[in-house]
Write a protein that holds these residues in place. Structure first.
Motif, PDB file in Angstrom:
ATOM      1  N   PRO A  46       0.813  -1.159  -0.110  1.00  0.00           N
ATOM      2  CA  PRO A  46      -0.051   0.020   0.044  1.00  0.00           C
ATOM      3  C   PRO A  46       0.914   1.213   0.118  1.00  0.00           C
ATOM      4  O   PRO A  46       0.698   2.408  -0.546  1.00  0.00           O
ATOM      5  CB  PRO A  46      -0.785  -0.068   1.354  1.00  0.00           C
ATOM      6  N   ASP A  47       1.736   1.195   0.956  1.00  0.00           N
ATOM      7  CA  ASP A  47       2.709   2.492   0.890  1.00  0.00           C
ATOM      8  C   ASP A  47       3.529   2.598  -0.535  1.00  0.00           C
ATOM      9  O   ASP A  47       3.866   3.939  -0.862  1.00  0.00           O
ATOM     10  CB  ASP A  47       3.711   2.501   1.962  1.00  0.00           C
ATOM     11  N   TYR A  83      12.799   5.527  -4.258  1.00  0.00           N
ATOM     12  CA  TYR A  83      11.702   4.407  -4.387  1.00  0.00           C
ATOM     13  C   TYR A  83      12.517   2.997  -4.585  1.00  0.00           C
ATOM     14  O   TYR A  83      12.201   1.971  -3.949  1.00  0.00           O
ATOM     15  CB  TYR A  83      10.836   4.713  -5.690  1.00  0.00           C
ATOM     16  N   TYR A  84      13.325   2.961  -5.382  1.00  0.00           N
ATOM     17  CA  TYR A  84      14.045   1.822  -5.541  1.00  0.00           C
ATOM     18  C   TYR A  84      15.239   1.478  -4.663  1.00  0.00           C
ATOM     19  O   TYR A  84      15.468   0.122  -4.472  1.00  0.00           O
ATOM     20  CB  TYR A  84      14.920   1.983  -7.125  1.00  0.00           C
ATOM     21  N   THR A  85      15.640   2.560  -3.988  1.00  0.00           N
ATOM     22  CA  THR A  85      16.647   2.190  -2.999  1.00  0.00           C
ATOM     23  C   THR A  85      16.085   1.330  -1.691  1.00  0.00           C
ATOM     24  O   THR A  85      16.259   0.405  -1.020  1.00  0.00           O
ATOM     25  CB  THR A  85      17.419   3.370  -2.255  1.00  0.00           C
ATOM     26  N   PHE A  86      14.591   1.714  -1.489  1.00  0.00           N
ATOM     27  CA  PHE A  86      13.799   1.126  -0.399  1.00  0.00           C
ATOM     28  C   PHE A  86      13.552  -0.289  -0.940  1.00  0.00           C
ATOM     29  O   PHE A  86      13.518  -1.232  -0.061  1.00  0.00           O
ATOM     30  CB  PHE A  86      12.455   1.926  -0.438  1.00  0.00           C
ATOM     31  N   GLU A  89      17.825  -3.075  -0.766  1.00  0.00           N
ATOM     32  CA  GLU A  89      18.803  -2.398   0.305  1.00  0.00           C
ATOM     33  C   GLU A  89      20.096  -2.507  -0.338  1.00  0.00           C
ATOM     34  O   GLU A  89      20.934  -1.704   0.358  1.00  0.00           O
ATOM     35  CB  GLU A  89      18.404  -3.184   1.633  1.00  0.00           C
ATOM     36  N   ARG A  90      20.453  -3.266  -1.043  1.00  0.00           N
ATOM     37  CA  ARG A  90      21.671  -3.396  -1.402  1.00  0.00           C
ATOM     38  C   ARG A  90      22.264  -2.219  -2.201  1.00  0.00           C
ATOM     39  O   ARG A  90      23.477  -1.970  -2.335  1.00  0.00           O
ATOM     40  CB  ARG A  90      22.083  -4.945  -2.122  1.00  0.00           C
ATOM     41  N   LEU A  91      21.171  -1.676  -3.006  1.00  0.00           N
ATOM     42  CA  LEU A  91      21.599  -0.573  -3.988  1.00  0.00           C
ATOM     43  C   LEU A  91      22.103   0.553  -3.275  1.00  0.00           C
ATOM     44  O   LEU A  91      21.804   1.144  -2.356  1.00  0.00           O
ATOM     45  CB  LEU A  91      20.287  -0.140  -4.697  1.00  0.00           C
TER      46      LEU A  91
END
Length: 201
Positions: A46-47, A83-86, A89-91
């Motif tokens: 949802p978030d 958005y993609y870092t969330f 987590e390895r990024l």
């Protein structure tokens, strides 16, 4: 109708077509990602949908304009990376932004195809990273993006739509620019330099 009028109509028609390509491309990637998240971490979906909604809202509004402020564009790119870092987590992402101010303008969603590719291809590596460097000088901008990628064994196949769209938009807008791409030892570097960008005043 004069030749100049016909040229303007052709310009507007092609620009509209190029803009319309951006949202479906972004949405396709986002839907694929959400599907994976819904399977792995359904409580967070949802978030994530709300975050995605914010980004889509910007895209829809920005696509109606010929130019947006560089600040708005960079804020969107930061939100996209966040958005993609969330999600991954390895990024590891480093961002260096210099000289940014509210007066210089750029066509909307100009950096998105480059950042999309960087996120997508680095994600396949064991230690994905992206280095973003943006320098605004007078009415020019130097945007450099580095990311690692798998030199072999990649499961991804690039459609090439994003980068071709960017190249064509640079031509249609008539922007003085230089776009270079380099692959070296599993590192992909793209550098986009643009001169004589418009200003808001």
């Amino acid at each position: 109708m004069s030749q100049a009028d016909k040229d303007i109509m052709n310009f507007k028609s092609e620009l509209s077509f190029l803009k319309q390509q951006l949202n479906p491309h972004f949405l396709l990637n986002a839907m694929n990602n959400l599907y994976g998240e819904a399977l792995a971490e359904p409580d967070k979906v949802p978030d994530r949908i709300l975050n995605l909604s914010d980004m889509l809202r910007y895209q829809i509004e920005a696509s109606k304009k010929d130019f947006v402020s560089m600040e708005e564009e960079i804020a969107f790119i930061k939100k996209y990376i966040e958005y993609y870092t969330f999600r991954n987590e390895r990024l590891a992402v480093t961002q260096n932004i210099e000289g940014l101010h509210g007066q210089i303008e750029i066509p909307p969603l100009f950096f998105l195809p480059l950042v999309e590719n960087a996120v997508k291809f680095s994600a396949e590596t064991i230690e994905p990273f992206i280095n973003l460097d943006l320098k605004v000088q007078c009415r020019g901008v130097i945007f450099t993006l580095k990311n690692n990628y798998l030199d072999s064994g990649s499961r991804l196949s690039s459609t090439g739509i994003g980068i071709e769209n960017l190249k064509r938009r640079l031509e249609v807008y008539g922007l003085k620019h230089n776009l270079s791409c380099k692959k070296d030892k599993n590192i992909f570097t793209v550098k986009l330099t643009i001169w004589h960008l418009p200003t808001a005043v």
